[in-house]
Design a protein around this motif. Structure first.
Motif, PDB file in Angstrom:
ATOM      1  N   GLN A   1      12.409  12.426   0.136  1.00  0.00           N
ATOM      2  CA  GLN A   1      11.057  12.617   0.649  1.00  0.00           C
ATOM      3  C   GLN A   1      10.927  12.185   2.108  1.00  0.00           C
ATOM      4  OE1 GLN A   1       8.746  10.396  -2.203  1.00  0.00           O
ATOM      5  NE2 GLN A   1       8.249  12.221  -3.393  1.00  0.00           N
ATOM      6  N   LEU A   2      11.787  11.275   2.550  1.00  0.00           N
ATOM      7  CA  LEU A   2      11.698  10.795   3.935  1.00  0.00           C
ATOM      8  C   LEU A   2      12.058  11.878   4.936  1.00  0.00           C
ATOM      9  CD1 LEU A   2      13.337   7.270   3.490  1.00  0.00           C
ATOM     10  CD2 LEU A   2      10.902   7.811   3.659  1.00  0.00           C
TER      11      LEU A   2
ATOM     12  N   ARG B   1       4.959   4.838  -0.352  1.00  0.00           N
ATOM     13  CA  ARG B   1       5.376   5.977  -1.170  1.00  0.00           C
ATOM     14  C   ARG B   1       6.792   5.784  -1.682  1.00  0.00           C
ATOM     15  NH1 ARG B   1       6.018  12.061   1.168  1.00  0.00           N
ATOM     16  NH2 ARG B   1       7.600  10.988   2.375  1.00  0.00           N
ATOM     17  N   PHE B   2       7.687   5.277  -0.829  1.00  0.00           N
ATOM     18  CA  PHE B   2       9.079   5.044  -1.225  1.00  0.00           C
ATOM     19  C   PHE B   2       9.151   4.057  -2.383  1.00  0.00           C
ATOM     20  CE2 PHE B   2      13.055   2.703  -0.859  1.00  0.00           C
ATOM     21  CZ  PHE B   2      13.982   3.722  -0.808  1.00  0.00           C
TER      22      PHE B   2
ATOM     23  N   GLU C   1       2.657   3.952   5.186  1.00  0.00           N
ATOM     24  CA  GLU C   1       2.493   4.980   4.158  1.00  0.00           C
ATOM     25  C   GLU C   1       3.837   5.374   3.547  1.00  0.00           C
ATOM     26  OE1 GLU C   1      -0.196   6.214   2.828  1.00  0.00           O
ATOM     27  OE2 GLU C   1      -1.546   5.022   4.066  1.00  0.00           O
ATOM     28  N   GLU C   2       4.854   5.529   4.408  1.00  0.00           N
ATOM     29  CA  GLU C   2       6.167   5.947   3.907  1.00  0.00           C
ATOM     30  C   GLU C   2       6.767   4.891   2.990  1.00  0.00           C
ATOM     31  OE1 GLU C   2       7.526   8.775   4.104  1.00  0.00           O
ATOM     32  OE2 GLU C   2       6.231   9.723   5.581  1.00  0.00           O
ATOM     33  N   TRP C   3       6.609   3.602   3.379  1.00  0.00           N
ATOM     34  CA  TRP C   3       7.208   2.554   2.552  1.00  0.00           C
ATOM     35  C   TRP C   3       6.464   2.383   1.242  1.00  0.00           C
ATOM     36  CZ3 TRP C   3      11.854   1.506   3.528  1.00  0.00           C
ATOM     37  CH2 TRP C   3      12.494   0.437   2.912  1.00  0.00           C
TER      38      TRP C   3
ATOM     39  N   TYR D   1       7.169   8.453  11.901  1.00  0.00           N
ATOM     40  CA  TYR D   1       6.682   8.086  10.580  1.00  0.00           C
ATOM     41  C   TYR D   1       5.509   7.118  10.676  1.00  0.00           C
ATOM     42  CZ  TYR D   1      11.181   9.926   8.972  1.00  0.00           C
ATOM     43  OH  TYR D   1      12.249  10.728   8.729  1.00  0.00           O
TER      44      TYR D   1
ATOM     45  N   TYR E   1       4.951   4.152   8.975  1.00  0.00           N
ATOM     46  CA  TYR E   1       5.868   3.349   8.164  1.00  0.00           C
ATOM     47  C   TYR E   1       5.178   2.701   6.968  1.00  0.00           C
ATOM     48  CZ  TYR E   1       9.354   4.043  11.749  1.00  0.00           C
ATOM     49  OH  TYR E   1      10.252   4.625  12.594  1.00  0.00           O
TER      50      TYR E   1
END
Length: 696
Positions: free
Chosen positions: A338-339, A316-317, A312-314, A308, A310
């Protein structure tokens, strides 16, 4: 002779590119840039071989040379853009990067070049002369543009490096820059004189071969490339998608060309039909969520050490949890799904009675299943805080030694993951996610991310539930304050009307007036007394006693006997005893029966049944009325101040559920629109009843 010299020149270039390709495969330690550079080298080798075979044997399809020319230049451009990383945040002291808005334009230009080369160069034999030289004026113009793009990218790459770093990159800038500068010289000369200069064209292969050692030395000087430079996953995703689309179109164009040559009179029609179908299939694949998910997983697995990005993922989350038109319950499911690229899921959350109940779904319809807090499944989630892989559990249950899955989990189609929602070491709930769109490896990294994300979602949901509870408490406070004033006013009205009745006794000389007045006032007093009694019931003290349910139901049915439709009573098990307050339990059951009567047409039916189930008494109230939607049941039925009646206050069903929960029971409902509704009241049997059954 010239054909032999041309072939020797481009064969030399092909050997040089192939040598660098093998070197990169065997010694390269920087996975990302080495992979991109290796791809560019093998494409350039194919390009050189195609020109050599065309010039010496006239073997290669002439249109293939133009396609490989574009593909070669696109490869070098992609490699330079990857080194530039225009989507990365730059330091304050670095030179501003101006290529970021131009990346999209470069991609569009190359896409246009590919489309023109594949679909609009119909007479391929006229596009090239001897020795594989292009003869089309449009080809010259395209070559100049691609060379300019390459030179600009090389200049931007060199200019945006600090003076300390430039000594590391000067060789690769000289190598790649030399390729594009020579191409610019070749095609600009062709544009000026409207034909390719044979000497410049023949020397091109040896010139490319001379640049390869410079690139190889740059690779050897810094095998891990530059610290602090990392390619964005987004640009790699879109670049890979574009490159795959180009390769696909290239293969399809070759097949279409073969169909045209071998199809005779039908060749052109077959080629156009095939190419249209190929492009249509490509569009479908590019817009497919499954394809996108697979490509993301493939890139993360093969190009990066972690699964990941992280940051970008966080982002988006957090954005998914905080924003959107969906309710928070659905947003929490979506954020976790989505993860792992899961398309749907459901959320179970702990209620005030301690049970875990389905409170939200996303992209799936699930039946409302309630789980007791002391269930082994919930205990396991709370103690271990593990993300459960149902596929892994089915293949090797020993990894989850004490886990006992609820039976209803098997009813959820394609259920795959169970993510616990832990906050302050307490299980607030859990989320069930269905099978991801692409195959995932549920390793420690994915599990840790899901577990941390579940904790974050738990805090949002706990705050949401607390805010709802506070809102309901404030509504009740406001309602109680209002009812206090209403009760006071009604008392005054009753006193005044009672006084009016007593004074009206004096007017016996006018019997007709007196009669009308008494009837009117009596009706008003009676009506206000009923309203006063309804508003004052919340202040009455409770008196718990052992009640006989069959007697209670018979008394209620007698009072409901004049209603249409008339409810029917069925007592399967008699003498069932419960501990409750008579007036409140009678009001709860009466309210539910009255709702069933009002929801049923006059020619319909209402049934009331009493039976024993395990250690509980079960009262079923069923009707064949208009019913309720699943959405209304989950979101509004058991909430205060929500009612489908125009004059309703929305308190009855809420109070019924609250009181039944206080008694340790449970209120369930099954309903279908236009088919009817069934309320099921579960009440624990009193200890005296259970002892009598044991003695008997």
């Amino acid at each position: 002779m010239w054909a032999t010299i041309t072939a020797a020149s481009y064969v030399t270039a092909a050997v040089a590119y192939l040598f660098l390709f093998v070197l990169l495969l065997t010694n390269w330690r920087g996975r990302l840039y080495g992979s991109l550079l290796a791809i560019v080298c093998i494409v350039s080798a194919f390009w050189a071989v195609a020109i050599a075979s065309q010039s010496y044997w006239s073997f290669s399809p002439t249109f293939l040379i133009e396609i490989l020319e574009i593909l070669r230049n696109a490869g070098w451009s992609i490699f330079l853009i990857a080194l530039l990383n225009p989507f990365q945040q730059r330091k304050e002291n670095s030179i501003p990067l101006k290529i970021r808005p131009a990346v999209a334009a470069i991609a569009v230009l190359y896409l246009i070049f590919f489309i023109l080369a594949i679909f609009f160069n119909g007479n391929y034999d006229d596009e090239f002369t001897s020795h594989g030289q292009p003869a089309s004026y449009s080809t010259f113009f395209t070559g100049v543009i691609m060379a300019v793009i390459g030179m600009v990218l090389v200049e931007q790459y060199y200019r945006n490096m600090s003076s300390e770093q430039r000594w590391r990159i000067k060789l690769i800038c000289l190598g790649i820059g030399g390729i594009f500068v020579y191409d610019f010289y070749l095609f600009s000369d062709a544009l000026l004189f409207r034909k390719i200069n044979s000497d410049i064209w023949i020397a091109r292969g040896w010139v490319d071969a001379l640049t390869v050692p410079l690139i190889a030395l740059a690779v050897a000087r810094n095998p891990k490339w530059f610290i602090g430079i990392c390619i964005s996953r987004h640009i790699l995703f879109y670049t890979s998608a574009l490159l795959s689309a180009v390769i696909y179109l290239l293969v399809m164009a070759a097949v279409g060309y073969y169909l045209r040559l071998s199809g005779g009179a039908w060749g052109g029609i077959l080629q156009l039909t095939f190419l249209f179908g190929a492009v249509l299939l490509l569009i479908i694949l590019l817009f497919s969520d499954v394809t996108r998910a697979w490509l993301k997983v493939f890139i993360s697995k093969h190009f990066y050490s972690s699964n990941y990005d992280y940051r970008e993922e966080w982002l988006r989350f957090t954005r998914t949890l905080s924003e959107g038109e969906l309710e928070l319950t659905a947003r929490a499911i979506k954020a976790l799904a989505q993860l792992v690229e899961s398309p749907a899921g459901g959320l179970w959350f702990r209620q005030e009675n301690g049970r875990y109940q389905l409170i939200g779904c996303w992209n799936i319809f699930l039946k409302n299943k309630t789980i007791e807090a002391d269930n082994e499944f919930c205990k396991f989630l709370e103690e271990k805080a593990w993300v459960i892989d149902l596929q892994e559990f089915c293949s090797d249950p020993r990894k989850y030694s004490s886990l006992v899955l609820p039976n209803w989990l098997s009813d959820i189609p394609r259920a795959r993951l169970i993510v616990p929602l832990i906050l302050h070491r307490e299980l607030l709930g859990f989320i069930v996610l269905v099978e991801p769109r692409s195959t995932i490896n549920l390793n420690w990294e994915v599990r840790d991310l899901l577990r941390v994300a579940g904790t974050q979602a738990s805090s949002y949901l706990a705050q949401y539930e607390a805010a709802n509870a506070l809102s309901i408490a404030r509504q009740f406070e406001s309602f109680n304050r209002m009812s206090t004033f209403v009760v006071h006013d009604i008392k005054n009205l009753i006193f005044q009307l009672s006084l009016l009745l007593s004074n009206a006794e004096k007017h016996k000389n006018n019997p007709e007036f007196q009669k009308d007045m008494i009837e009117t006032v009596s009706f008003s007093v009676s009506k206000m007394k009923r309203l006063l009694e309804k508003l004052s019931t919340g202040n009455q003290s409770e008196k718990l006693e052992i009640l006989s349910l069959d007697q209670l139901l018979q008394q209620i049915m007698e009072r409901k006997s004049f209603h249409i439709p008339k409810p029917a009573l069925e007592i399967t098990h008699s003498n069932l005893m419960v501990m409750a307050d008579y007036s409140r339990l009678e009001r709860v059951i009466s309210h539910l029966i009255q709702n069933a009567i009002e929801a049923t047409p006059k020619n319909g039916q209402v049934w009331v049944r009493l039976l024993k189930k395990d250690s509980s008494a079960l009262i079923e109230i069923e009707d064949n009325g208009h019913g309720m939607s699943e959405q209304f049941i989950q979101k509004k039925l058991f909430k205060p101040f929500e009612s489908t009646k125009t004059a309703g206050m929305g308190i009855g069903v809420f109070e019924s559920k609250e009181y039944i929960n206080e008694l340790g029971g449970q209120l369930d409902v099954i309903s279908q629109e236009s088919a009817g509704t069934t309320f099921s009241i579960y009440l624990p049997l009193s200890k005296n009843y259970q002892e009598n059954k044991v003695v008997s």
